[in-house]
Design a protein around this motif. Structure first.
Motif, PDB file in Angstrom:
ATOM      1  N   THR A 124      -9.391   1.028  -2.822  1.00 46.03           N
ATOM      2  CA  THR A 124      -9.765   2.442  -2.764  1.00 46.03           C
ATOM      3  C   THR A 124      -8.538   3.275  -3.118  1.00 46.03           C
ATOM      4  O   THR A 124      -7.395   2.831  -2.935  1.00 46.03           O
ATOM      5  N   SER A 125      -8.768   4.471  -3.610  1.00 45.85           N
ATOM      6  CA  SER A 125      -7.645   5.345  -3.964  1.00 45.85           C
ATOM      7  C   SER A 125      -7.867   6.732  -3.374  1.00 45.85           C
ATOM      8  O   SER A 125      -9.000   7.164  -3.162  1.00 45.85           O
ATOM      9  N   ASP A 126      -6.760   7.389  -3.094  1.00 47.14           N
ATOM     10  CA  ASP A 126      -6.789   8.742  -2.537  1.00 47.14           C
ATOM     11  C   ASP A 126      -5.591   9.494  -3.112  1.00 47.14           C
ATOM     12  O   ASP A 126      -4.488   9.457  -2.559  1.00 47.14           O
ATOM     13  N   ARG A 127      -5.810  10.160  -4.218  1.00 47.39           N
ATOM     14  CA  ARG A 127      -4.701  10.797  -4.930  1.00 47.39           C
ATOM     15  C   ARG A 127      -4.128  11.979  -4.145  1.00 47.39           C
ATOM     16  O   ARG A 127      -2.999  12.408  -4.403  1.00 47.39           O
TER      17      ARG A 127
ATOM     18  N   TYR B  76       0.836  -1.203   0.000  1.00 49.02           N
ATOM     19  CA  TYR B  76       0.000   0.000   0.000  1.00 49.02           C
ATOM     20  C   TYR B  76       0.871   1.254   0.000  1.00 49.02           C
ATOM     21  O   TYR B  76       1.692   1.460   0.894  1.00 49.02           O
TER      22      TYR B  76
ATOM     23  N   PRO C 135       0.614   5.577  -1.826  1.00 49.28           N
ATOM     24  CA  PRO C 135      -0.187   6.482  -2.651  1.00 49.28           C
ATOM     25  C   PRO C 135      -0.017   6.160  -4.137  1.00 49.28           C
ATOM     26  O   PRO C 135       1.097   5.861  -4.563  1.00 49.28           O
ATOM     27  N   PRO C 136      -1.145   6.133  -4.893  1.00 48.57           N
ATOM     28  CA  PRO C 136      -2.456   6.695  -4.552  1.00 48.57           C
ATOM     29  C   PRO C 136      -3.427   5.752  -3.848  1.00 48.57           C
ATOM     30  O   PRO C 136      -4.635   5.986  -3.910  1.00 48.57           O
ATOM     31  N   ALA C 137      -2.947   4.707  -3.200  1.00 52.68           N
ATOM     32  CA  ALA C 137      -3.861   3.864  -2.422  1.00 52.68           C
ATOM     33  C   ALA C 137      -4.506   4.691  -1.320  1.00 52.68           C
ATOM     34  O   ALA C 137      -3.873   5.586  -0.755  1.00 52.68           O
ATOM     35  N   GLY C 138      -5.757   4.397  -1.028  1.00 51.57           N
ATOM     36  CA  GLY C 138      -6.442   5.065   0.062  1.00 51.57           C
ATOM     37  C   GLY C 138      -6.533   4.156   1.274  1.00 51.57           C
ATOM     38  O   GLY C 138      -6.095   3.007   1.238  1.00 51.57           O
TER      39      GLY C 138
ATOM     40  N   ASP D 282     -11.386  11.529   0.628  1.00 50.72           N
ATOM     41  CA  ASP D 282      -9.932  11.539   0.762  1.00 50.72           C
ATOM     42  C   ASP D 282      -9.536  11.822   2.207  1.00 50.72           C
ATOM     43  O   ASP D 282     -10.368  12.178   3.059  1.00 50.72           O
TER      44      ASP D 282
ATOM     45  N   SER E  77      -3.776  -3.273  -7.769  1.00 51.61           N
ATOM     46  CA  SER E  77      -5.230  -3.133  -7.856  1.00 51.61           C
ATOM     47  C   SER E  77      -5.752  -2.744  -6.484  1.00 51.61           C
ATOM     48  O   SER E  77      -6.147  -3.586  -5.686  1.00 51.61           O
ATOM     49  N   TYR E  78      -5.734  -1.448  -6.190  1.00 51.51           N
ATOM     50  CA  TYR E  78      -6.133  -0.973  -4.872  1.00 51.51           C
ATOM     51  C   TYR E  78      -7.652  -0.917  -4.762  1.00 51.51           C
ATOM     52  O   TYR E  78      -8.325  -0.435  -5.685  1.00 51.51           O
TER      53      TYR E  78
END
Length: 427
Positions: free
Chosen positions: A48-51, A10, A12-15, A313, A45-46
């Protein structure tokens, strides 16, 4: 300056909370004479994502990527919805599982041991072996879950005996709550136990995030075990005003097993019994929430009071934490979850808002809340106590006096925790 290679899935951009632990450590390690180097998947393949977290990656940090094969991408060919739910950890109760989800859980548990990221082990081992030779890396840190990353560390330790290998367990392995949901055969369950034992007895140092996991691992190995919890970053900016409503907010995912029926019942009764409560009350859920929990809330007559915000985010999550009147923390009611300390509890400490935690008896979170004087912890058999506590919070809210004065929380700051980590790396 000593170099430490951090092997993490994990980043970024993983959330979600899993990414923040080593993102923050990487930020502060140079202050203690350690240069971090991050090794991560190139095409993960995350769930969730949080750019926005990309902005927190330290300038000049060396990041090395290696391609990974993700079985979840194949599973999406059969059912994208079921695949995404499983990758987010949202597992329905047995009676509500579809045939497809039961099959996917069986395949996940018995064919992908220790987890679906096992195909990254050998390619990563080969790539990192070259890095160790060329960059004079003398410390490698593996962080799980996914626990397959610890098998990379094991292979590296076998090839480079002089290597200082630190295995970081953000969550337990075989004793985690969802493990029994994987429909493991007897031989598969034993293989998990054998791999866990091998890792615990091969690593030079072991990091854990909870008191309970430390106690559990001390029975399983004689290797040094260091408790370094998650924490909060004092540098994270937050400037928001308190909600005008009496908001009870849960920030983060709420899986089906985390369904506090006594909370929904208590709130429903307070609406009926307490004057003005329904005029001010708002239940805010920020993050992924299972359909079963939403149904349960509706059945208790709370639909009109529910504010479903969805996934946000990290900065927005922090804002919700600081603006809420009361912060909810909910854990599955089982012995296996007593050692689970959600990362958000430490960010909650910083807000000065009261924490209402509902979880198993002897939950590690209770120690932290009591020590810091930041709220109360209620077990699942205490509905009347829960009602009385919420009512006391509500009365303080009406009088404009609802707040807490956190005690001794600096120990949970990211800088303080990184200092503890640096002592393990440099020893």
């Amino acid at each position: 300056m000593k170099k430490a290679l951090i092997i993490t899935y994990y980043w970024p951009p993983a959330g979600g909370p899993g990414v923040q632990r080593w993102l923050k450590f990487s930020k502060y390690l140079p202050e203690y004479g350690i240069e971090p180097v991050v090794f991560k998947p190139k095409n993960p393949s995350y769930p969730t994502s949080d750019r926005s977290l990309l902005n927190e990656v330290p300038n000049g940090l060396e990041i090395i990527e290696k391609s990974i094969f993700e079985p979840y991408t194949l599973a999406q060919l059969f059912s994208k919805k079921e695949s995404n739910s499983l990758s987010k950890g949202i597992i329905k109760s047995k009676e509500k599982q579809s045939r497809l989800q039961r099959l996917m859980l069986y395949v996940r548990g018995n064919f992908f041991i220790p987890d679906a990221r096992k195909f990254w082990i050998n390619p990563s081992f080969k790539a990192i072996s070259k890095i160790i030779d060329s960059q004079e890396i003398d410390c490698v840190i593996t962080t799980g879950p996914p626990h397959s990353l610890h098998l990379i560390g094991h292979k590296l330790k076998s090839k480079f005996p002089q290597l200082h290998w630190i295995a970081d367990f953000r969550d337990p392995w075989t004793n985690i709550g969802y493990h029994k949901d994987l429909k493991l055969s007897e031989s598969s369950a034993q293989k998990h136990l054998d791999l866990e034992k091998e890792i615990l007895n091969s690593a030079d140092d072991i990091l854990v995030t909870s008191f309970e996991t430390k106690n559990e691992f001390e029975i399983k190995t004689s290797k040094p075990i260091h408790l370094i919890t998650n924490g909060f970053d004092e540098a994270d900016p937050v400037e928001v005003e308190l909600d005008e409503n009496f908001t009870l907010s849960h920030i983060g995912s709420l899986m089906s097993q985390r369904n506090p029926e006594i909370l929904w019942q208590a709130l429903s009764e307070l609406i009926q019994e307490v004057e003005h409560f329904k005029s001010f009350f708002e239940l805010r859920l920020v993050g992924n929430v299972s359909e079963q929990i939403i149904d349960s809330i509706y059945k208790n007559g709370l639909k009109e009071y529910l504010n479903l915000t969805g996934y946000v985010d990290h900065q927005t999550a922090l804002n919700f934490q600081h603006s809420s009147q009361v912060l909810l923390l909910i854990e599955i009611n089982s012995e296996e979850t007593r050692g689970i300390i959600p990362g958000k509890v430490f960010e909650y400490l910083r807000t000065g808002r009261p924490i209402l935690a509902i979880g198993p008896k002897h939950w590690d979170v209770e120690k932290i809340i009591e020590e810091t004087q930041t709220g109360h912890c209620i077990d699942y058999n205490s509905k009347e106590n829960l009602k009385a506590l919420i009512l006391s919070y509500f009365k303080s809210f009406l009088n404009g006096k609802l707040k807490v004065q956190p005690n001794n929380i600096t120990q949970y700051s990211r800088q303080s925790l990184t200092k503890k980590l640096s002592e393990v790396i440099l020893k």
